[in-house]
Structures are given as C-alpha cells and as structure tokens.
Write a protein that holds these residues in place. Structure first.
Motif, PDB file in Angstrom:
ATOM      1  N   ILE A   8      13.442   6.800  44.203  1.00 10.20           N
ATOM      2  CA  ILE A   8      14.630   7.477  44.778  1.00 10.20           C
ATOM      3  C   ILE A   8      14.758   7.489  46.209  1.00 10.20           C
ATOM      4  O   ILE A   8      13.775   7.743  46.805  1.00 10.20           O
ATOM      5  N   ASP A  29      20.866   8.865  44.480  1.00  7.36           N
ATOM      6  CA  ASP A  29      21.074  10.431  43.644  1.00  7.36           C
ATOM      7  C   ASP A  29      22.099  11.158  44.166  1.00  7.36           C
ATOM      8  O   ASP A  29      21.774  11.968  45.211  1.00  7.36           O
ATOM      9  N   GLU A  31      23.632  13.665  42.563  1.00  5.58           N
ATOM     10  CA  GLU A  31      23.929  14.489  41.593  1.00  5.58           C
ATOM     11  C   GLU A  31      23.779  15.733  42.454  1.00  5.58           C
ATOM     12  O   GLU A  31      22.613  15.895  43.152  1.00  5.58           O
ATOM     13  N   GLY A  47      18.441  15.647  45.552  1.00  7.23           N
ATOM     14  CA  GLY A  47      19.164  14.523  46.402  1.00  7.23           C
ATOM     15  C   GLY A  47      20.344  15.017  47.013  1.00  7.23           C
ATOM     16  O   GLY A  47      21.149  15.884  46.863  1.00  7.23           O
ATOM     17  N   ARG A  69      22.943   7.994  40.359  1.00  7.26           N
ATOM     18  CA  ARG A  69      23.113   9.192  39.446  1.00  7.26           C
ATOM     19  C   ARG A  69      24.338   9.846  39.956  1.00  7.26           C
ATOM     20  O   ARG A  69      24.214  10.457  41.009  1.00  7.26           O
TER      21      ARG A  69
END
Length: 269
Positions: A8, A29, A31, A47, A69
């Motif tokens: 990540i 990320d 989200e 994130g 994501r």
C-alpha cells in the motif's frame, strides 16, 4: 506459483522501488467512508489516497499491477469504478460489501474492463458467501481480517485463521476457481503472531495473495527508517520456498503453534 505481494503506497518513488524489489502489486487505497470509525482505534492503515494517484503510479511501473480500493458500495460507486479504470487501474477492489446485489452491480460496472476484487470483511458477506459466489465475473476475493474480526466482535484478527473461518471461506472460493488471499503479513521474524506462521498458512490453504503490513512502510532513503525492502522481500521468498517443501507433519505442527499463540494473545486481552 509464488504468493502475489501487495504494498500500500501512493508514493511513486517508493512504488518503483517496491517493483524492483519484487512486489507484484501497488495498492492505492481510496477507501475513506466509515473506515476511521471502524478502525481508528487500531494500528492499521487508513488511506488518504486519491484516484488521481493512479495516474502517477502507473507512469513509473513496468510490470507491477495497480490495485485500487474504492469506497464501500454507495451512490457514486459507478463513478469511482469508471474513474479508476480510466486512470489505468488494473484491479478494482470493493470493500465492506454485505449483499449479493452490491457485488452484482459492482462487477457490472467494471464490465470486464479491469479485474474485479472483492474484499470480504463483513459478517453478512460471510453468511451470504454461497449466494455471492453465484455471481459471474468475480476475478478475485481477498479476506480482510481486520474488519471481519471487528464485525464478528472477536478479540484478535488472527482468530479467523486459527478458528478455521479463513479455511472455510477459502475452500468455498477455490471451488469456484476464483483466486483468493487473506490478510497481511509482517516482516519475517516479526509480528504478534510470527510472520512465518502466517506465511505457512497461506501456503497450506492455497492462498494466492497477501498484503505487506505496516512494517513494510517507509522511505528507503530516510535515515530514520532502516527498511531494506529488497532484503525483506528476499526473506519472504526464501521462506516461502522452504515452506513449500514441507510435509503434512510440518504444516500440522505450524498450525498448532499458531493456534496456541493466538489463544495466548486472546487470553491476555
């Protein structure tokens, strides 16, 4: 086939170093919705990446894939899917789904333009797994231990592994010929439950992918961080090769050690 390793980051320099080190996927990320409320008390990644980060990360990669994501299913999911694909994301991950219809619409939004990845991390999704697996064009499923253990009100995320829930789900997913993985892994020699124990369970259960944990975060040239990513990835690969040569007895012994370690941690809470 080796486990696919996911890191990540939205730092393009670190992403490039990760690719050189042998990381298979760079994980963007995006989200945000509901995540701080669920995981704000835990030492987990929250994130603050943007969909635009995909563009910059794609510029520096030669072979590593970009996984994005997005937010849990909501009114703007189609917009997020379309934007991520237009920016070059290879894989789109849907977190926190609870219903079959959410997954159905998600894969329809993707329409085979990228790989679809479900992040299975709610008790509802676990209970409804058979219905969810009837949906066509699901390319991958990753079992998210952090949120799933919270959803089930367990004390420790690796209870899902030691208690057989990961094995139960993985078996069902594999029977549908869908690629799957679970959780994250610390550096070899580290972790509340030693990374070696977790790695062995990935191999025993047939998992195909894992997220590199927060212990892999940092800048390689930062004097305050001595992380040598090339060396750490090498250690994982060497340990993976060793474990793939194990017999049934060694896997059984590892599983017993993992269960005992998890039990000890839970009893101390």
């Amino acid at each position: 086939m080796s486990l696919e390793l996911m890191l990540i980051t939205n730092d393009k320099n670190y992403a490039k170093e990760a690719e050189i080190a042998g990381v298979d996927r760079i994980f963007i990320d995006c989200e945000i919705i509901g995540k701080k409320e669920r995981q704000g008390h835990l030492d987990t990644h929250i994130g603050y990446h943007n969909l635009e980060d995909i563009i910059e990360i794609k510029k520096v990669l030669n072979k590593a894939k970009v996984l994005t994501r997005i937010n849990p299913f909501y009114d703007n999911t189609k917009f997020e899917v379309d934007t991520a694909i237009s920016y070059g994301s290879d894989i789109i991950m849907l977190p926190m789904f609870k219903k079959q219809i959410e997954v159905q619409k998600f894969v329809e939004f993707i329409n085979k333009r990228a790989k679809s990845c479900l992040l299975l991390e709610t008790a509802q999704a676990l209970v409804r797994i058979d219905d969810i697996l009837e949906i066509e064009n699901i390319d991958e499923i990753h079992i998210g231990l952090n949120d799933l253990h919270l959803s089930m009100q367990l004390d420790f995320m690796f209870e899902l592994l030691s208690g057989g829930i990961v094995e139960y789900l993985g078996s069902k997913i594999a029977k549908k010929s869908i690629k799957w993985g679970f959780g994250g892994i610390a550096r070899i020699g580290e972790g509340m439950v030693p990374a070696e124990y977790i790695l062995a369970e990935h191999i025993r259960l047939g998992s195909k992918m894992v997220i590199l944990s927060r212990t892999f975060q940092g800048k390689l040239n930062d004097s305050k961080n001595t992380l040598n990513l090339v060396e750490e990835i090498r250690k994982i690969r060497e340990k993976e090769i060793e474990i793939r040569g194990w017999g049934e007895k060694q896997f059984d012994e590892n599983r017993i050690k993992l269960k005992e370690k998890v039990r000890t941690i839970c009893n101390a809470k």
